[in-house]
Design an enzyme around this catalytic site. Structure first.
Site, mmCIF file in Angstrom:
data_model
loop_
_atom_site.group_PDB
_atom_site.id
_atom_site.type_symbol
_atom_site.label_atom_id
_atom_site.label_comp_id
_atom_site.label_asym_id
_atom_site.label_seq_id
_atom_site.Cartn_x
_atom_site.Cartn_y
_atom_site.Cartn_z
ATOM 1 N N THR A 229 0.827 -1.204 0.000
ATOM 2 C CA THR A 229 0.000 0.000 0.000
ATOM 3 C C THR A 229 0.863 1.255 0.000
ATOM 4 O OG1 THR A 229 -1.418 1.310 1.465
ATOM 5 C CG2 THR A 229 -0.140 -0.406 2.509
ATOM 6 N N ASP A 230 0.309 2.341 -0.525
ATOM 7 C CA ASP A 230 1.034 3.619 -0.473
ATOM 8 C C ASP A 230 1.167 4.124 0.968
ATOM 9 O OD1 ASP A 230 -1.629 4.333 -0.039
ATOM 10 O OD2 ASP A 230 -1.675 5.909 -1.565
ATOM 11 N N GLU A 231 0.378 3.533 1.885
ATOM 12 C CA GLU A 231 0.414 4.023 3.270
ATOM 13 C C GLU A 231 1.765 3.759 3.942
ATOM 14 O OE1 GLU A 231 -3.188 3.509 5.571
ATOM 15 O OE2 GLU A 231 -4.376 3.336 3.749
ATOM 16 N N TYR B 4 -1.584 -0.394 11.178
ATOM 17 C CA TYR B 4 -1.818 -1.055 9.886
ATOM 18 C C TYR B 4 -0.656 -0.798 8.939
ATOM 19 C CZ TYR B 4 -3.350 -1.414 5.016
ATOM 20 O OH TYR B 4 -3.400 -1.680 3.665
ATOM 21 N N LYS C 31 2.235 -3.371 7.329
ATOM 22 C CA LYS C 31 2.451 -3.556 5.885
ATOM 23 C C LYS C 31 3.905 -3.223 5.520
ATOM 24 C CE LYS C 31 -0.235 -4.493 3.097
ATOM 25 N NZ LYS C 31 -0.661 -5.822 2.572
HETATM 26 P P1 NAD Z 1 -10.060 -6.895 2.663
HETATM 27 O O1 NAD Z 1 -10.005 -6.598 4.122
HETATM 28 O O2 NAD Z 1 -11.301 -6.558 1.893
HETATM 29 O O3 NAD Z 1 -9.793 -8.457 2.416
HETATM 30 C C1 NAD Z 1 -8.797 -9.153 3.096
HETATM 31 C C2 NAD Z 1 -8.995 -10.643 2.820
HETATM 32 O O4 NAD Z 1 -7.933 -11.366 3.451
HETATM 33 C C3 NAD Z 1 -10.301 -11.205 3.389
HETATM 34 O O5 NAD Z 1 -10.907 -12.081 2.463
HETATM 35 C C4 NAD Z 1 -9.847 -11.985 4.626
HETATM 36 O O6 NAD Z 1 -10.693 -13.075 4.950
HETATM 37 C C5 NAD Z 1 -8.464 -12.433 4.193
HETATM 38 N N1 NAD Z 1 -7.583 -12.707 5.346
HETATM 39 C C6 NAD Z 1 -7.358 -11.896 6.405
HETATM 40 N N2 NAD Z 1 -6.506 -12.483 7.255
HETATM 41 C C7 NAD Z 1 -6.157 -13.673 6.702
HETATM 42 C C8 NAD Z 1 -5.301 -14.721 7.091
HETATM 43 N N3 NAD Z 1 -4.618 -14.670 8.253
HETATM 44 N N4 NAD Z 1 -5.163 -15.796 6.281
HETATM 45 C C9 NAD Z 1 -5.863 -15.873 5.114
HETATM 46 N N5 NAD Z 1 -6.703 -14.916 4.705
HETATM 47 C C10 NAD Z 1 -6.843 -13.822 5.492
HETATM 48 O O7 NAD Z 1 -8.786 -6.180 2.045
HETATM 49 P P2 NAD Z 1 -8.591 -5.448 0.627
HETATM 50 O O8 NAD Z 1 -9.059 -4.056 0.739
HETATM 51 O O9 NAD Z 1 -9.095 -6.332 -0.443
HETATM 52 O O10 NAD Z 1 -7.001 -5.404 0.557
HETATM 53 C C11 NAD Z 1 -6.265 -6.488 0.012
HETATM 54 C C12 NAD Z 1 -4.788 -6.173 0.087
HETATM 55 O O11 NAD Z 1 -4.522 -4.962 -0.646
HETATM 56 C C13 NAD Z 1 -4.283 -5.918 1.494
HETATM 57 O O12 NAD Z 1 -3.009 -6.512 1.618
HETATM 58 C C14 NAD Z 1 -4.182 -4.407 1.603
HETATM 59 O O13 NAD Z 1 -3.167 -4.042 2.497
HETATM 60 C C15 NAD Z 1 -3.840 -4.032 0.176
HETATM 61 N N6 NAD Z 1 -4.279 -2.696 -0.273
HETATM 62 C C16 NAD Z 1 -5.578 -2.309 -0.110
HETATM 63 C C17 NAD Z 1 -5.971 -1.060 -0.598
HETATM 64 C C18 NAD Z 1 -7.406 -0.606 -0.487
HETATM 65 O O14 NAD Z 1 -7.716 0.539 -0.852
HETATM 66 N N7 NAD Z 1 -8.343 -1.441 -0.041
HETATM 67 C C19 NAD Z 1 -5.053 -0.215 -1.228
HETATM 68 C C20 NAD Z 1 -3.718 -0.659 -1.369
HETATM 69 C C21 NAD Z 1 -3.358 -1.901 -0.892
HETATM 70 P P1 TYD Z 2 -10.547 4.406 4.646
HETATM 71 O O1 TYD Z 2 -11.543 3.996 3.629
HETATM 72 O O2 TYD Z 2 -10.590 3.776 6.000
HETATM 73 O O3 TYD Z 2 -9.119 4.203 3.967
HETATM 74 P P2 TYD Z 2 -7.623 4.683 4.489
HETATM 75 O O4 TYD Z 2 -7.730 5.210 5.849
HETATM 76 O O5 TYD Z 2 -6.866 3.407 4.456
HETATM 77 O O6 TYD Z 2 -7.180 5.694 3.497
HETATM 78 O O7 TYD Z 2 -10.659 5.977 4.845
HETATM 79 C C1 TYD Z 2 -10.478 6.872 3.778
HETATM 80 C C2 TYD Z 2 -10.526 8.281 4.346
HETATM 81 O O8 TYD Z 2 -11.850 8.533 4.816
HETATM 82 C C3 TYD Z 2 -9.610 8.498 5.536
HETATM 83 O O9 TYD Z 2 -9.062 9.809 5.478
HETATM 84 C C4 TYD Z 2 -10.529 8.383 6.736
HETATM 85 C C5 TYD Z 2 -11.851 8.896 6.216
HETATM 86 N N1 TYD Z 2 -13.075 8.295 6.807
HETATM 87 C C6 TYD Z 2 -14.082 9.118 7.300
HETATM 88 O O10 TYD Z 2 -13.992 10.355 7.268
HETATM 89 N N2 TYD Z 2 -15.198 8.538 7.843
HETATM 90 C C7 TYD Z 2 -15.342 7.176 7.918
HETATM 91 O O11 TYD Z 2 -16.386 6.696 8.459
HETATM 92 C C8 TYD Z 2 -14.308 6.345 7.378
HETATM 93 C C9 TYD Z 2 -14.421 4.848 7.445
HETATM 94 C C10 TYD Z 2 -13.195 6.945 6.832
#
Ligand code: NAD
Ligand code: TYD
Length: 339
Positions: free
Chosen positions: A125-127, A153, A157
């Protein structure tokens, strides 16, 4: 080609499973997922009967289960999406983030070392770069930006990323890492900003914006992220990190206002609540490397992507209502009641 996709019952992982089965009908896709609160087997229903797909319920930290799967499947590649992914939950209780995101990554890579692999890809992630100031719109995260995390988090990562690079240098494991900005699209779990606001607005519930709503995120349609990972695992260089993002920076409040407008709901639903602890101000990716090396460019602009996403949530009410009517209610109560 056999690919193990971990976390494939979650948001981005499921979209990736669909993308790969559609794009490479001769590949075998094996999804390993623990089905935590964020994993949803019903999401994978459309591919469950596909003979090229297999689902295995297991924890990536479970060495025995992971090794057994490697022995059975002899995978060519592993793409690791499995993670605890929600910043607010990590602030509440970091431990599971350290277990899954760091130890789980090591367990998967140990299996890759033991059985051999053509590519281990870590979805990061970019985070991991921390945040950028709001008053410096000229600054972007590049692959050389130092790791500088804010939340448990992002720290977990970052820890995983460092381990992945260490396994490459120390053991010669053929790894790659992608660091993507915020995704949105179908199957996004409704604890995250965009689906939470859509679901609340549709139920005429308050829309809780943290702080002043001026934090900036760089939004990318999930399919574009999946296509980037597809390119990296096939054509990206081993040992490299690739940033993925589409130069689509938006303030949270503007996203919430847009959702109100698209759904025909009053902005009076918006309520400003206590800010997130350690809240990152701005994320912004410089995707020059993946563009120059692999020709990747985002295909869905935000105006279209958000419309498609809202339409998906309108047409798939059962998917998210099933979630928010369950254990999610306790989470929501805990997280938002006294905010
Ligand atoms: P999500 O929370 O929707 O899904 C996570 C999945 O992983 C779920 O299906 C969960 O059951 C599974 N899981 C969790 N713990 C596990 C374990 N111990 N063993 C096996 N499976 C397990 O997450 P997402 O938003 O789809 O993100 C997926 C990946 O992409 C993550 O690694 C996250 O850090 C990365 N990512 C997410 C975003 C975003 O905007 N959502 C952006 C950049 C990177
Ligand atoms: P989020 O979807 O949790 O992603 P991330 O924190 O990983 O970027 O949140 C996106 C942005 O929205 C973040 O600045 C926090 C804000 N946010 C709210 O203002 N209200 C909410 O209820 C949630 C879940 C997030």
């Amino acid at each position: 080609m056999t690919i193990i996709v971990t976390g494939g019952a979650g948001f981005i992982g499921s979209n990736f499973v669909f993308h790969m089965l559609n794009t490479y009908p001769d590949y075998r896709i094996v999804c390993l997922d623990k089905l935590t609160y964020a994993g949803n087997l019903s999401t994978l229903a459309p591919v469950m009967d596909n003979p090229k797909f297999r689902f295995v319920k297991a924890d990536i930290c479970d060495r025995e289960a992971v090794n057994t799967l490697f022995e059975e499947e002899k995978p060519d590649m592993v793409v690791n999406f499995a993670a605890e992914s929600h910043v607010d939950r990590s602030i509440e209780d970091p431990e599971i983030f350290l277990k899954t995101n760091i130890l789980g990554t090591a367990t998967l890579m140990d299996a890759c070392r033991k059985y051999g692999i053509k590519r281990y890809h870590q979805v990061s992630t970019d985070e991991v770069y921390g945040d950028l100031p709001l008053d410096r719109p000229d600054l972007f995260f590049t692959e050389d930006t130092p790791i500088h995390t804010s939340s448990p988090y992002s720290s977990s990562k970052a820890g995983a990323d460092l381990l992945v690079l260490a396994y490459h240098r120390t053991y010669g494991l053929p790894v790659s890492i992608s660091r993507c900005s915020n995704n949105y699209g179908p199957y996004h779990f409704p604890e995250k900003l965009i689906p939470l606001m859509i679901a609340n607005a549709l139920n005429n519930k308050l829309l809780p914006v943290y702080g002043e709503g001026i934090n900036v995120r760089d939004w990318l349609y999930v399919e574009d992220h999946c296509k980037a990972i597809d390119l990296i695992i096939h054509k990206g260089r081993v040992g490299e990190v690739y940033n993925v993002g589409g130069h689509n920076e938006m303030k949270n409040i503007d996203i919430v206002r847009l959702i109100c407008k698209e759904l025909g709901k009053s902005e009076e639903l918006i309520t400003f609540v206590k800010d997130r602890k350690g809240h990152d101000m701005r994320y912004a990716i410089d995707p020059t490397k993946i563009h120059n090396e692999l020709g990747w460019l985002p295909e869905t602009c935000f105006a279209d992507g958000i419309k498609k996403t809202i339409t998906w949530y309108l047409e798939n009410r059962a998917w998210w209502e099933n979630i928010i009517n369950g254990e999610y209610q306790n989470y929501y109560e805990r997280m938002y009641k006294d905010r």
